[in-house]
Design a protein around this motif. Structure first.
Motif, mmCIF file in Angstrom:
data_model
loop_
_atom_site.group_PDB
_atom_site.id
_atom_site.type_symbol
_atom_site.label_atom_id
_atom_site.label_comp_id
_atom_site.label_asym_id
_atom_site.label_seq_id
_atom_site.Cartn_x
_atom_site.Cartn_y
_atom_site.Cartn_z
ATOM 1 N N ALA A 66 0.860 -1.183 0.000
ATOM 2 C CA ALA A 66 0.000 0.000 0.000
ATOM 3 C C ALA A 66 0.897 1.233 0.000
ATOM 4 O O ALA A 66 2.018 1.183 0.499
ATOM 5 C CB ALA A 66 -0.912 -0.002 1.225
ATOM 6 N N ARG A 67 0.374 2.302 -0.576
ATOM 7 C CA ARG A 67 1.213 3.498 -0.743
ATOM 8 C C ARG A 67 0.672 4.663 0.075
ATOM 9 O O ARG A 67 -0.520 4.959 0.007
ATOM 10 C CB ARG A 67 1.297 3.880 -2.228
ATOM 11 C CG ARG A 67 1.856 2.757 -3.068
ATOM 12 C CD ARG A 67 2.177 3.173 -4.481
ATOM 13 N NE ARG A 67 2.762 2.035 -5.204
ATOM 14 C CZ ARG A 67 4.048 1.684 -5.102
ATOM 15 N NH1 ARG A 67 4.882 2.407 -4.375
ATOM 16 N NH2 ARG A 67 4.489 0.625 -5.743
ATOM 17 N N TRP A 68 1.573 5.293 0.815
ATOM 18 C CA TRP A 68 1.246 6.486 1.586
ATOM 19 C C TRP A 68 1.757 7.688 0.819
ATOM 20 O O TRP A 68 2.955 7.947 0.758
ATOM 21 C CB TRP A 68 1.884 6.426 2.975
ATOM 22 C CG TRP A 68 1.451 7.542 3.876
ATOM 23 C CD1 TRP A 68 2.123 8.705 4.109
ATOM 24 C CD2 TRP A 68 0.263 7.593 4.661
ATOM 25 N NE1 TRP A 68 1.418 9.484 4.983
ATOM 26 C CE2 TRP A 68 0.268 8.836 5.350
ATOM 27 C CE3 TRP A 68 -0.825 6.741 4.846
ATOM 28 C CZ2 TRP A 68 -0.760 9.228 6.199
ATOM 29 C CZ3 TRP A 68 -1.831 7.122 5.711
ATOM 30 C CH2 TRP A 68 -1.790 8.352 6.372
ATOM 31 N N ILE A 69 0.823 8.395 0.185
ATOM 32 C CA ILE A 69 1.188 9.536 -0.651
ATOM 33 C C ILE A 69 0.603 10.778 0.005
ATOM 34 O O ILE A 69 -0.599 10.995 -0.009
ATOM 35 C CB ILE A 69 0.650 9.377 -2.089
ATOM 36 C CG1 ILE A 69 1.068 8.010 -2.653
ATOM 37 C CG2 ILE A 69 1.134 10.518 -2.975
ATOM 38 C CD1 ILE A 69 0.364 7.634 -3.952
ATOM 39 N N GLU A 70 1.483 11.612 0.586
ATOM 40 C CA GLU A 70 1.031 12.748 1.391
ATOM 41 C C GLU A 70 1.537 14.052 0.780
ATOM 42 O O GLU A 70 2.706 14.169 0.422
ATOM 43 C CB GLU A 70 1.548 12.574 2.826
ATOM 44 C CG GLU A 70 1.039 13.618 3.789
ATOM 45 C CD GLU A 70 1.562 13.371 5.212
ATOM 46 O OE1 GLU A 70 1.816 12.196 5.565
ATOM 47 O OE2 GLU A 70 1.751 14.361 5.945
ATOM 48 N N GLN A 71 0.623 15.015 0.668
ATOM 49 C CA GLN A 71 1.002 16.345 0.161
ATOM 50 C C GLN A 71 0.173 17.388 0.885
ATOM 51 O O GLN A 71 -1.061 17.332 0.857
ATOM 52 C CB GLN A 71 0.721 16.456 -1.354
ATOM 53 C CG GLN A 71 1.722 15.715 -2.236
ATOM 54 C CD GLN A 71 1.454 15.947 -3.716
ATOM 55 O OE1 GLN A 71 0.699 16.853 -4.075
ATOM 56 N NE2 GLN A 71 2.081 15.133 -4.561
ATOM 57 N N GLY A 72 0.858 18.326 1.498
ATOM 58 C CA GLY A 72 0.162 19.458 2.109
ATOM 59 C C GLY A 72 -0.918 19.071 3.100
ATOM 60 O O GLY A 72 -2.011 19.623 3.066
ATOM 61 N N GLY A 73 -0.588 18.113 3.938
ATOM 62 C CA GLY A 73 -1.555 17.734 4.971
ATOM 63 C C GLY A 73 -2.711 16.898 4.461
ATOM 64 O O GLY A 73 -3.719 16.738 5.141
ATOM 65 N N GLY A 109 -15.905 -1.430 -3.224
ATOM 66 C CA GLY A 109 -16.584 -0.151 -3.111
ATOM 67 C C GLY A 109 -16.095 0.729 -1.974
ATOM 68 O O GLY A 109 -16.605 1.833 -1.796
ATOM 69 N N MET A 110 -15.097 0.245 -1.242
ATOM 70 C CA MET A 110 -14.636 1.009 -0.078
ATOM 71 C C MET A 110 -13.441 1.891 -0.436
ATOM 72 O O MET A 110 -12.640 1.575 -1.304
ATOM 73 C CB MET A 110 -14.223 0.058 1.055
ATOM 74 C CG MET A 110 -15.352 -0.834 1.528
ATOM 75 S SD MET A 110 -16.764 0.076 2.170
ATOM 76 C CE MET A 110 -16.100 0.730 3.704
ATOM 77 N N ARG A 111 -13.318 3.018 0.264
ATOM 78 C CA ARG A 111 -12.109 3.841 0.147
ATOM 79 C C ARG A 111 -10.918 3.040 0.672
ATOM 80 O O ARG A 111 -11.063 2.207 1.569
ATOM 81 C CB ARG A 111 -12.243 5.128 0.947
ATOM 82 C CG ARG A 111 -13.160 6.137 0.294
ATOM 83 C CD ARG A 111 -12.904 7.554 0.817
ATOM 84 N NE ARG A 111 -13.844 8.504 0.202
ATOM 85 C CZ ARG A 111 -14.974 8.922 0.778
ATOM 86 N NH1 ARG A 111 -15.279 8.525 2.004
ATOM 87 N NH2 ARG A 111 -15.781 9.747 0.156
ATOM 88 N N ALA A 112 -9.749 3.331 0.113
ATOM 89 C CA ALA A 112 -8.560 2.572 0.478
ATOM 90 C C ALA A 112 -7.312 3.373 0.160
ATOM 91 O O ALA A 112 -7.371 4.366 -0.578
ATOM 92 C CB ALA A 112 -8.531 1.247 -0.286
ATOM 93 N N LEU A 113 -6.190 2.937 0.712
ATOM 94 C CA LEU A 113 -4.906 3.448 0.251
ATOM 95 C C LEU A 113 -4.593 2.783 -1.082
ATOM 96 O O LEU A 113 -4.953 1.618 -1.283
ATOM 97 C CB LEU A 113 -3.808 3.125 1.274
ATOM 98 C CG LEU A 113 -3.948 3.818 2.622
ATOM 99 C CD1 LEU A 113 -2.918 3.268 3.610
ATOM 100 C CD2 LEU A 113 -3.786 5.328 2.472
ATOM 101 N N PRO A 114 -3.944 3.500 -2.005
ATOM 102 C CA PRO A 114 -3.609 2.874 -3.286
ATOM 103 C C PRO A 114 -2.600 1.755 -3.094
ATOM 104 O O PRO A 114 -1.836 1.748 -2.127
ATOM 105 C CB PRO A 114 -3.015 4.040 -4.091
ATOM 106 C CG PRO A 114 -2.535 5.019 -3.067
ATOM 107 C CD PRO A 114 -3.474 4.886 -1.903
ATOM 108 N N GLY A 115 -2.610 0.824 -4.016
ATOM 109 C CA GLY A 115 -1.678 -0.298 -3.947
ATOM 110 C C GLY A 115 -2.061 -1.339 -4.969
ATOM 111 O O GLY A 115 -3.168 -1.312 -5.506
#
Length: 351
Positions: A253-260, A275-281
């Motif tokens: 899974a990828r943690w992609i953070e920008q500007g909070g 159908g659920m929200r998720a971290l990309p991966g």
DNA sequence: CATCCGTGGGC
DNA sequence: TGCCCAAGGAT
């Protein structure tokens, strides 16, 4: 182990009159019914709201009372009627369901609410067959809503009732083949009066007295004619098939953070966490990822175990679909437990 | 009929 | 700790 069933005591036990069975069970229920947010207390004279009965039954599919209670309160506060729920945005309902599991239930819940509004004028159908035709309503839920909300004489069978009847009648056929014998045994016992309380009483009995381990036979209202009472091997019933080994899978899974804000995607409608929200991966597979990550979680699903490795990334792929979600509001994103575990680890890390 | 589909609590 | 289990439904 073989089981002897032919002695005269057992024969006598099997011939209790249906009326007597229901009377003993309902008498016990009148004294001992659990108080639950979706339940009308026995003898109160109150009329159950079919919407609340249906919503609770769907939430309770394969899910414990303790897990459901808070979700039920939040749903009924936010969407007090089936029309309110039918008008809700898909993403809001999915987010509100997050953490409860079996997310196809939430998709079917919305489809069912919309069908009730579009095809039934906003009122739930009051017979088992019409209920059964709605999305997410199977044999159990159709029978339970018909009985509890509409007073219909329906044969309600869940895992609790299977256990109670398999023991009471000493049905030793393994599940799921035993279902037919259980239904045949239960059908004549269902009373024309109070079929809903009858069903809820059997479920309460299974949850509190006739438990999988350590059943309290001494205080059971059905002990007089229970063919399994006192047997050393009562916990063996109902006989269940052997479980299969759970494979180990791995994913990234990828943690992609920008500007909070953090980049979230939505999983495909079908499949795990659909159908659920998720971290990309990427896809999950039997092969561990080559990269080492900043966090890692183990999560057990019903039919496999997953180890998910979290890696930091600078930016989403150019063509990727998703949304930037404020870190300060991540609790409201409605992430399934798997991803919430990763978020918790990132919070410990970054503070 | 078998498989897929989540999660948390109890022991 | 690891395993069992829970008010099942869709395919």
């Amino acid at each position: 182990m073989s089981v002897q069933t032919s002695d005269r005591t057992d024969r006598d036990k099997t011939e209790a009159a249906p009326v007597d069975f229901a009377a003993r069970l309902l008498g016990w229920y009148d004294r001992s019914a659990r108080v639950l947010p979706w339940r009308v207390p026995p003898g109160s004279g109150a009329v159950p709201d079919p919407y609340r009965v249906w919503l609770a039954e769907v939430m309770l599919q394969q899910t414990t009372v303790a897990a459901v209670t808070g979700y039920f309160e939040r749903f009924t506060t936010r969407w007090p009627t089936v029309a309110d729920l039918a008008a809700a945005a898909d993403a809001d309902v999915m987010a509100a369901w997050a953490g409860l599991g079996y997310y196809a239930r939430a998709r079917n819940l919305l489809a069912c609410a919309r069908a009730v509004v579009a095809e039934h004028g906003g009122r739930f159908p009051d017979c088992e067959a019409d209920l059964r035709a709605l999305p997410g309503i199977g044999d159990y839920t159709a029978a339970s809503v018909a009985a509890i909300a509409f007073g219909r004489r329906a044969v309600v069978i869940d895992a609790n009732i299977e256990r109670v009847i398999a023991r009471h009648r000493l049905i030793e056929i393994p599940l799921p083949a035993a279902k037919r014998a259980i239904r045949t045994a239960l059908e004549p016992l269902v009373p024309a009066e109070r079929p809903g309380d009858f069903a809820q009483a059997l479920m309460d009995l299974g949850a509190g007295i006739c438990t999988p381990r350590g059943p309290a036979c001494a205080i059971c209202p059905l002990m007089a004619d229970c063919r399994a009472r006192g047997r050393a091997d009562i916990e063996r019933l109902p006989v269940k098939p052997a479980k299969k080994a759970k494979p180990q899978r791995y994913g990234l899974a990828r943690w992609i953070e920008q500007g909070g804000r953090v980049w979230l995607v939505r999983r495909p409608e079908k499949g795990m966490l659909g159908g659920m929200r998720a971290l990309p991966g990427g896809e999950w597979s039997a092969i561990p990822p080559a990269e080492s990550g900043v966090a890692e979680v183990d999560h057990g699903f019903t039919h496999f175990d997953l180890r998910l490795t979290l890696v930091r990334d600078e930016a989403p792929l150019a063509a990727a679909e998703g949304e930037w979600w404020p870190l300060s509001a991540l609790d409201e994103a409605g992430l399934p437990t798997l991803y919430r575990k990763l978020v918790d680890q990132m919070r410990e890390k970054d503070g």
